[in-house]
Scaffold this motif. Structure first.
Motif, PDB file in Angstrom:
ATOM      1  N   UNK A 143       0.862  -1.179   0.000  1.00 50.41           N
ATOM      2  CA  UNK A 143       0.000   0.000   0.000  1.00 50.41           C
ATOM      3  C   UNK A 143       0.899   1.230   0.000  1.00 50.41           C
ATOM      4  N   UNK A 144       0.873   1.994  -1.091  1.00 50.99           N
ATOM      5  CA  UNK A 144       1.700   3.193  -1.219  1.00 50.99           C
ATOM      6  C   UNK A 144       0.870   4.430  -0.897  1.00 50.99           C
ATOM      7  N   UNK A 145       1.454   5.341  -0.136  1.00 45.36           N
ATOM      8  CA  UNK A 145       0.817   6.627   0.182  1.00 45.36           C
ATOM      9  C   UNK A 145       1.817   7.732  -0.146  1.00 45.36           C
ATOM     10  N   UNK A 146       1.327   8.804  -0.759  1.00 45.93           N
ATOM     11  CA  UNK A 146       2.185   9.957  -1.049  1.00 45.93           C
ATOM     12  C   UNK A 146       1.957  11.011   0.026  1.00 45.93           C
ATOM     13  N   UNK A 147       2.957  11.309   0.854  1.00 45.54           N
ATOM     14  CA  UNK A 147       2.780  12.283   1.935  1.00 45.54           C
ATOM     15  C   UNK A 147       2.790  13.719   1.419  1.00 45.54           C
ATOM     16  N   UNK A 148       2.455  14.659   2.296  1.00 44.01           N
ATOM     17  CA  UNK A 148       2.518  16.079   1.924  1.00 44.01           C
ATOM     18  C   UNK A 148       3.957  16.565   1.845  1.00 44.01           C
ATOM     19  N   UNK A 149       4.874  15.832   2.502  1.00 43.28           N
ATOM     20  CA  UNK A 149       6.296  16.188   2.462  1.00 43.28           C
ATOM     21  C   UNK A 149       6.817  15.987   1.046  1.00 43.28           C
ATOM     22  N   UNK A 150       7.312  17.046   0.368  1.00 42.13           N
ATOM     23  CA  UNK A 150       7.838  16.853  -0.993  1.00 42.13           C
ATOM     24  C   UNK A 150       9.292  16.388  -0.974  1.00 42.13           C
ATOM     25  N   UNK A 151       9.710  15.773  -2.079  1.00 39.04           N
ATOM     26  CA  UNK A 151      11.118  15.388  -2.225  1.00 39.04           C
ATOM     27  C   UNK A 151      11.951  16.639  -2.450  1.00 39.04           C
ATOM     28  N   UNK A 152      13.114  16.708  -1.775  1.00 40.04           N
ATOM     29  CA  UNK A 152      14.015  17.842  -1.961  1.00 40.04           C
ATOM     30  C   UNK A 152      14.410  17.927  -3.437  1.00 40.04           C
ATOM     31  N   UNK A 153      14.277  19.091  -4.065  1.00 33.88           N
ATOM     32  CA  UNK A 153      14.602  19.209  -5.490  1.00 33.88           C
ATOM     33  C   UNK A 153      16.084  18.972  -5.770  1.00 33.88           C
ATOM     34  N   UNK A 154      16.409  18.402  -6.921  1.00 32.38           N
ATOM     35  CA  UNK A 154      17.810  18.118  -7.271  1.00 32.38           C
ATOM     36  C   UNK A 154      18.694  19.357  -7.298  1.00 32.38           C
ATOM     37  N   UNK A 155      18.106  20.531  -7.513  1.00 31.28           N
ATOM     38  CA  UNK A 155      18.932  21.745  -7.548  1.00 31.28           C
ATOM     39  C   UNK A 155      19.484  22.089  -6.169  1.00 31.28           C
ATOM     40  N   UNK A 156      18.917  21.509  -5.112  1.00 26.12           N
ATOM     41  CA  UNK A 156      19.420  21.746  -3.758  1.00 26.12           C
ATOM     42  C   UNK A 156      20.449  20.678  -3.372  1.00 26.12           C
ATOM     43  N   UNK A 157      20.030  19.427  -3.392  1.00 24.35           N
ATOM     44  CA  UNK A 157      20.915  18.288  -3.112  1.00 24.35           C
ATOM     45  C   UNK A 157      20.529  17.180  -4.075  1.00 24.35           C
ATOM     46  N   UNK A 158      21.502  16.648  -4.795  1.00 28.10           N
ATOM     47  CA  UNK A 158      21.185  15.621  -5.780  1.00 28.10           C
ATOM     48  C   UNK A 158      20.733  14.335  -5.102  1.00 28.10           C
ATOM     49  N   UNK A 159      19.591  13.787  -5.511  1.00 23.10           N
ATOM     50  CA  UNK A 159      19.156  12.502  -4.962  1.00 23.10           C
ATOM     51  C   UNK A 159      19.973  11.336  -5.504  1.00 23.10           C
ATOM     52  N   UNK A 160      20.832  11.598  -6.489  1.00 23.83           N
ATOM     53  CA  UNK A 160      21.606  10.518  -7.112  1.00 23.83           C
ATOM     54  C   UNK A 160      22.769  10.074  -6.229  1.00 23.83           C
ATOM     55  N   UNK A 161      23.091  10.855  -5.201  1.00 25.94           N
ATOM     56  CA  UNK A 161      24.101  10.457  -4.220  1.00 25.94           C
ATOM     57  C   UNK A 161      23.388   9.798  -3.039  1.00 25.94           C
ATOM     58  N   UNK A 162      23.887   8.662  -2.616  1.00 31.34           N
ATOM     59  CA  UNK A 162      23.274   7.921  -1.502  1.00 31.34           C
ATOM     60  C   UNK A 162      23.988   8.346  -0.221  1.00 31.34           C
ATOM     61  N   UNK A 163      23.447   9.348   0.427  1.00 35.05           N
ATOM     62  CA  UNK A 163      24.089   9.926   1.608  1.00 35.05           C
ATOM     63  C   UNK A 163      23.359   9.502   2.880  1.00 35.05           C
ATOM     64  N   UNK A 164      23.987   9.791   4.009  1.00 33.17           N
ATOM     65  CA  UNK A 164      23.360   9.506   5.301  1.00 33.17           C
ATOM     66  C   UNK A 164      22.263  10.509   5.644  1.00 33.17           C
ATOM     67  N   UNK A 165      22.123  11.558   4.866  1.00 30.73           N
ATOM     68  CA  UNK A 165      21.089  12.552   5.145  1.00 30.73           C
ATOM     69  C   UNK A 165      19.770  12.098   4.522  1.00 30.73           C
ATOM     70  N   UNK A 166      19.039  11.281   5.259  1.00 33.45           N
ATOM     71  CA  UNK A 166      17.763  10.712   4.794  1.00 33.45           C
ATOM     72  C   UNK A 166      16.558  11.402   5.432  1.00 33.45           C
ATOM     73  N   UNK A 167      16.778  12.548   6.072  1.00 35.07           N
ATOM     74  CA  UNK A 167      15.711  13.142   6.867  1.00 35.07           C
ATOM     75  C   UNK A 167      14.479  13.471   6.034  1.00 35.07           C
ATOM     76  N   UNK A 216      17.376  11.487 -13.073  1.00 29.41           N
ATOM     77  CA  UNK A 216      17.978  12.668 -12.441  1.00 29.41           C
ATOM     78  C   UNK A 216      17.180  13.159 -11.242  1.00 29.41           C
ATOM     79  N   UNK A 217      15.961  12.618 -11.036  1.00 27.15           N
ATOM     80  CA  UNK A 217      15.137  13.048  -9.916  1.00 27.15           C
ATOM     81  C   UNK A 217      15.112  12.045  -8.768  1.00 27.15           C
ATOM     82  N   UNK A 218      15.829  10.936  -8.897  1.00 28.02           N
ATOM     83  CA  UNK A 218      15.782   9.882  -7.878  1.00 28.02           C
ATOM     84  C   UNK A 218      17.170   9.287  -7.701  1.00 28.02           C
ATOM     85  N   UNK A 219      17.325   8.509  -6.628  1.00 28.56           N
ATOM     86  CA  UNK A 219      18.501   7.653  -6.528  1.00 28.56           C
ATOM     87  C   UNK A 219      18.294   6.519  -7.524  1.00 28.56           C
ATOM     88  N   UNK A 220      19.212   6.390  -8.463  1.00 30.27           N
ATOM     89  CA  UNK A 220      19.049   5.380  -9.505  1.00 30.27           C
ATOM     90  C   UNK A 220      19.416   4.011  -8.932  1.00 30.27           C
TER      91      UNK A 220
END
Length: 309
Positions: A143-167, A216-220
């Motif tokens: 069961x997938x739910x889309x929260x009101x919290x948006x994904x941080x845009x790539x222009x701020x921090x690239x989602x393509x890097x797998x970092x410890x900052x998962x907040x 480019x919008x997700x961790x590949x």
């Protein structure tokens, strides 16, 4: 320390040596702990054999380059030590289990001493995949739910890097689980397009075509890439494109991919049934079977074996 002296104990690689897991500790001023200034990657085993380990390590080193962290070891060394951890720890698991193996590298311990050199913290650890907790997903679907919290845009921090900052992803999970503790969050971007969940990519199937959000919008995800390869091998049309909630609500099938889940069918999105409600759908089932063949084992059967009798 030699692994023979640690028989019966789970080990980790920590800053240049193999040690008992219980003896490894991260300093309180480590920048990974203080700031999330660290990267990681993870693969899983199938019957004790790592899957696409080198691809995960290559992605790890891309993340390290993005954060400008030098781990002080080559990809070959990272792979060798990862296999050493797996080969020691896998026999300690109960029958029918498999594990993640994770490489975690931070920038190092923060220091105020003049002229001091910060050295990276390098940890390679493994732990069991929670098959029992997730087994029902293969019978009932996610069961997938889309929260009101948006994904941080790539222009701020690239989602393509797998970092410890998962907040960002954690906050999405917390919102969703307040409503349904068993649901999985998939965050939308600022334009209302689907992006990803915490450690998972989403795919939709419509009229025989398989689609997933643009890289480019997700961790590949490595598993994401495998599914794209499998789709090509099965002559299934495959595209990376913008997908919004209209696409999700009108899809014939949907599924998540991740290192541990592999391919897992989605039964509903925000309470709306996906397709005719049957899980997995025919194309998802094709891909799941092809993935099992590639992995060399029936991964779905492994999960279902952990359902309570």
């Amino acid at each position: 320390m030699t692994t023979s002296s640690l028989n019966g104990e789970s080990i980790v690689f920590f800053n240049g040596e193999l040690v008992a897991e219980r003896d490894a500790g991260i300093p309180i001023r480590d920048r990974g702990f203080i700031y999330g200034d660290a990267v990681f990657d993870a693969t899983r085993t199938f019957n004790g054999k790592t899957f696409r380990l080198r691809e995960h390590i290559n992605r790890l080193y891309n993340s390290l380059r993005y954060l400008r962290i030098d781990p002080g070891m080559t990809p070959d060394e990272m792979e060798r030590w990862s296999l050493a951890v797996v080969n020691h720890n896998y026999p300690l698991l109960p029958a029918g289990q498999d594990m993640w193996v994770m490489q975690r590298i931070s920038r190092g311990v923060e220091t105020t001493e003049p002229g001091s050199v910060m050295r990276p913290t390098v940890l390679i650890e493994s732990h069991a995949i929670p098959f029992a907790r997730r087994a029902s997903l293969y019978r009932e679907g996610v069961s997938v739910v889309t929260p009101s919290v948006p994904r941080i845009p790539p222009r701020f921090v690239s989602p393509r890097a797998k970092t410890h900052n998962y907040l960002n992803l954690v906050m999405g999970d917390l919102e969703v689980q307040d409503t349904d503790p068993n649901a999985w969050a998939v965050l939308l971007d600022e334009s209302g397009n689907l992006t990803e969940g915490r450690g998972s990519n989403i795919f939709l199937v419509k009229n025989g075509k398989v689609a997933t959000p643009q890289g480019r919008f997700v961790l590949e995800g490595i598993t994401r890439g495998v599914v794209m390869e499998l789709a090509a091998g099965l002559d299934l049309p495959m595209e990376e494109t913008d997908l919004d909630l209209f696409d999700a609500y009108t899809a014939d099938e949907a599924f998540l991919t991740s290192t541990s889940l592999c391919i897992c069918p989605i039964s509903q999105v925000n309470g709306a049934r996906v397709g005719d409600g049957s899980v997995p759908g025919p194309i998802t089932r094709q891909l799941m079977a092809a993935f099992s063949d590639l992995a060399g084992m029936d991964y779905v059967g492994q999960y279902l074996a952990h359902l309570p009798e």
